[in-house]
Design a protein around this motif. Structure first.
Motif: not given
Length: 277
Positions: A11-39
């Motif tokens: 599932x997609x995730x949207x984040x709002x960020x503010x850009x400044x003169x400092x380095x930023x680290x953003x941790x994103x975790x996506x929730x797994x959707x359905x994977x129905x079959x592989x063959x």
């Protein structure tokens, strides 16, 4: 800024960020959707063929409705070589960076085939002072993908069944969309063709992603392999019609000259802000 993070099967995730003169680290975790079959095992014609037929019909309507558009593009070329020093940041399986080129471009298209690109800004590393970087935006809705003098049939070109075999490998999802995963196999090693995987949206039959390699006949001189990864996103025109347009293009190439100088090239293009029709 609003940044959207997405991947097939999640599932997609949207984040709002503010850009400044400092380095930023953003941790994103996506929730797994359905994977129905592989063959999938089938008797008779593989279901992938009917999906491809419907995708070809979608492409025809898509092109008929697409009159004109403009867009912004950012492109980054990374050129690697064994004659370049390798730093601590280089990945283990990659050569050292020889040069980097970047550009920002405004592009225009008008049916049937008028195109114009204006480079708004560019920069490059000092050892490539005269370098240029314009977006290389292949589009797998096109009948042929042009590589130099080569013209390679696309996986949903009108005559695709003359060049490719198809197999439905399974299903995945993106948010609420069900996605078909289809294996593409080239029929010839003499004619330039692709092989790999395409992802097609159920019910709509638009392309969502392609991950394709050229066969040996489709490789430019001096290169050993070329891989294309292209993703598509939905945009609306002024009449609220939906168009799935290329938004992320990645191209990877490996090769050598005289068996001595090895090269690796990576091209990343992000296309945004489409204004359609």
């Amino acid at each position: 800024y609003k940044i959207s993070f997405s991947n097939l099967g999640y599932y997609s995730v949207e984040k709002f960020i503010t850009v400044n003169n400092e380095n930023q680290m953003i941790n994103i975790e996506l929730e797994r959707g359905g994977v129905y079959t592989e063959e999938i095992e089938v008797l008779g014609e593989d279901p992938a063929y009917d999906i491809i037929r419907k995708s070809i019909q979608y492409k025809k309507k898509f092109k008929a409705d697409l009159i004109q558009f403009d867009y912004d593009a950012f492109t980054k070329y990374v050129i690697r070589s064994n004659i370049a020093g390798k730093d601590s940041l280089s990945e283990k399986d990659k050569l050292g960076i020889f040069g980097i080129l970047e550009s920002e471009t405004k592009g225009y298209f008008k049916a049937p085939d008028e195109e114009k690109q204006i480079v708004k800004s560019k920069k490059e590393t000092a050892n490539i002072a005269r370098g240029f970087a314009i977006p290389f935006i292949v589009n797998f809705y096109d009948e042929k993908i042009e590589l130099g003098e080569l013209r390679i049939p696309g996986p949903i070109s009108d005559d695709a069944f003359d060049s490719y075999e198809y197999k439905l490998k399974g299903f995945t999802s993106l948010d609420s969309l069900k996605i078909f995963k289809i294996q593409v196999t080239n029929k010839s090693e003499i004619s330039p063709q692709f092989r790999g995987v395409v992802y097609i949206i159920d019910s709509i039959y638009a392309l969502k992603k392609v991950d394709l390699l050229t066969n040996d006949a489709g490789v430019l001189r001096g290169l050993d392999s070329i891989r294309f990864v292209q993703k598509f996103s939905e945009f609306k025109d002024i009449k609220k019609k939906n168009f799935w347009m290329p938004t992320d293009v990645q191209i990877y190439a490996d090769g050598s000259f005289a068996g001595i100088v090895k090269i690796q090239a990576e091209v990343y293009t992000v296309v945004s802000d489409y204004n359609i029709n």
